[in-house]
Write an enzyme that holds these catalytic residues in place. Structure first.
Site, PDB file in Angstrom:
ATOM      1  N   GLY A  21      51.393  -8.084  36.466  1.00  0.00           N
ATOM      2  CA  GLY A  21      52.147  -6.973  35.882  1.00  0.00           C
ATOM      3  C   GLY A  21      51.638  -6.511  34.532  1.00  0.00           C
ATOM      4  N   ILE A  22      52.576  -6.197  33.646  1.00  0.00           N
ATOM      5  CA  ILE A  22      52.230  -5.678  32.325  1.00  0.00           C
ATOM      6  C   ILE A  22      51.436  -6.703  31.524  1.00  0.00           C
ATOM      7  CG2 ILE A  22      53.179  -4.919  30.108  1.00  0.00           C
ATOM      8  CD1 ILE A  22      55.535  -3.700  31.697  1.00  0.00           C
ATOM      9  N   ASP A  63      56.395 -23.246  31.110  1.00  0.00           N
ATOM     10  CA  ASP A  63      57.696 -22.617  31.307  1.00  0.00           C
ATOM     11  C   ASP A  63      58.225 -22.294  29.926  1.00  0.00           C
ATOM     12  OD1 ASP A  63      60.338 -21.950  31.678  1.00  0.00           O
ATOM     13  OD2 ASP A  63      60.857 -23.711  32.862  1.00  0.00           O
ATOM     14  N   TYR A 157      71.094  -8.438  31.599  1.00  0.00           N
ATOM     15  CA  TYR A 157      69.706  -8.030  31.359  1.00  0.00           C
ATOM     16  C   TYR A 157      69.638  -6.981  30.250  1.00  0.00           C
ATOM     17  CZ  TYR A 157      65.080  -6.011  32.134  1.00  0.00           C
ATOM     18  OH  TYR A 157      63.813  -5.545  31.965  1.00  0.00           O
ATOM     19  N   LYS A 161      67.738  -7.222  26.439  1.00  0.00           N
ATOM     20  CA  LYS A 161      66.684  -6.326  25.964  1.00  0.00           C
ATOM     21  C   LYS A 161      67.110  -5.584  24.695  1.00  0.00           C
ATOM     22  CE  LYS A 161      63.514  -7.356  28.918  1.00  0.00           C
ATOM     23  NZ  LYS A 161      62.278  -8.017  28.455  1.00  0.00           N
ATOM     24  N   THR A 192      55.903  -2.951  38.919  1.00  0.00           N
ATOM     25  CA  THR A 192      55.646  -4.378  38.783  1.00  0.00           C
ATOM     26  C   THR A 192      56.471  -5.115  39.830  1.00  0.00           C
ATOM     27  OG1 THR A 192      57.469  -4.738  37.230  1.00  0.00           O
ATOM     28  CG2 THR A 192      55.326  -4.134  36.282  1.00  0.00           C
TER      29      THR A 192
END
Length: 252
Positions: A21-22, A63, A157, A161, A192
């Site tokens: 992904g990113i 992790d 979520y 953020k 993604t």
């Protein structure tokens, strides 16, 4: 101003969630720009291995929710490359559902991965940056830190953020006079693994696309371009900013 200011020659970057992904797109672009990269995630992928097998870059499995992982990652980066210039705090997870049914285990998973781990990784990364009086941190936030997404319900979520954006701002204030810049990127809907299920759902995909004025989803490579700017000397007077890259989603 010269285009050379977008170069990262001689710089060393730690990129969390760097196996896809990113994060992976950023590592690939950073490598093109001259940086050496330490990638970390729970496991390596074929694509990230293709980068690290060149010998110029490395992968360290970890992790990041493990409290010991941040110091371990910074120490591994310093041992491998001898310096530490850039942190891209990219690793994250998403989960949704009705607020009144969102249990503590799911809440802890979101907050541990999206907020507490990035806080700890940044805390560890700042120390060698302070020793050299220079460094750049790019935290990956989200437009979800600004809006209530639809049709999905994801209070935890979105809250995580929003907290990343605020952490970025306050860190930038604290370290601006000590040579460390701290910025964030707030992507919109990007192709993604995190978003692909929704993008392959005709009903959800249509809602997301219809609410994006540019009428399409972004790519990891487009986000990597933004991260490169924020991490490079081209953004030498930019700190405390959250750059929104969302095709216009939050303009309405």
């Amino acid at each position: 101003m010269s285009l050379s200011q977008f170069r990262l020659d001689g710089k060393v970057a730690l990129i969390t969630g760097g196996n896809r992904g990113i994060g992976l797109a950023t590592a690939q672009l950073f490598a093109e720009a001259g940086a050496r990269c330490m990638l970390t995630a729970r496991s390596e992928t074929d694509d990230s291995r293709a980068l690290t097998e060149t010998g110029e870059h490395a992968f360290h499995a970890a992790d990041i929710t493990d409290p010991a992982a941040p110091d371990e990652l910074v120490e591994a980066t310093l041992k491998r490359f001898g310096r530490f210039d850039i942190l891209v705090n990219n690793a994250g997870v998403a989960d949704g559902g009705d607020f009144h049914d969102f249990d503590d285990a799911r809440l802890a998973r979101i907050m541990d991965t999206n907020l507490i781990a990035p806080f700890r990784v940044a805390r560890s990364a700042v120390r060698p940056m302070l020793a050299q009086s220079s460094g750049a941190i790019v935290n990956i936030g989200s437009i979800s830190g600004y809006v209530a997404n639809k049709p999905q319900l994801q209070v935890a979520y979105n809250s995580s953020k929003a907290a990343i954006h605020q952490m970025t701002s306050v860190m930038a204030f604290e370290y601006a006079a000590r040579g460390i810049r701290v910025n964030a990127l707030a992507p919109g809907y990007i192709r993604t693994r995190m978003a692909i299920d929704g993008m392959e759902d005709p009903d959800m995909s249509k809602v997301w696309a219809d609410n994006t004025p540019m009428g399409r989803f972004g790519t990891p490579e487009e986000m990597a371009n933004c991260v490169l700017f924020l991490a490079s000397d081209a953004a030498s007077f930019v700190t405390g900013a959250t750059l929104v890259a969302d095709g216009g989603y939050i303009t309405h």
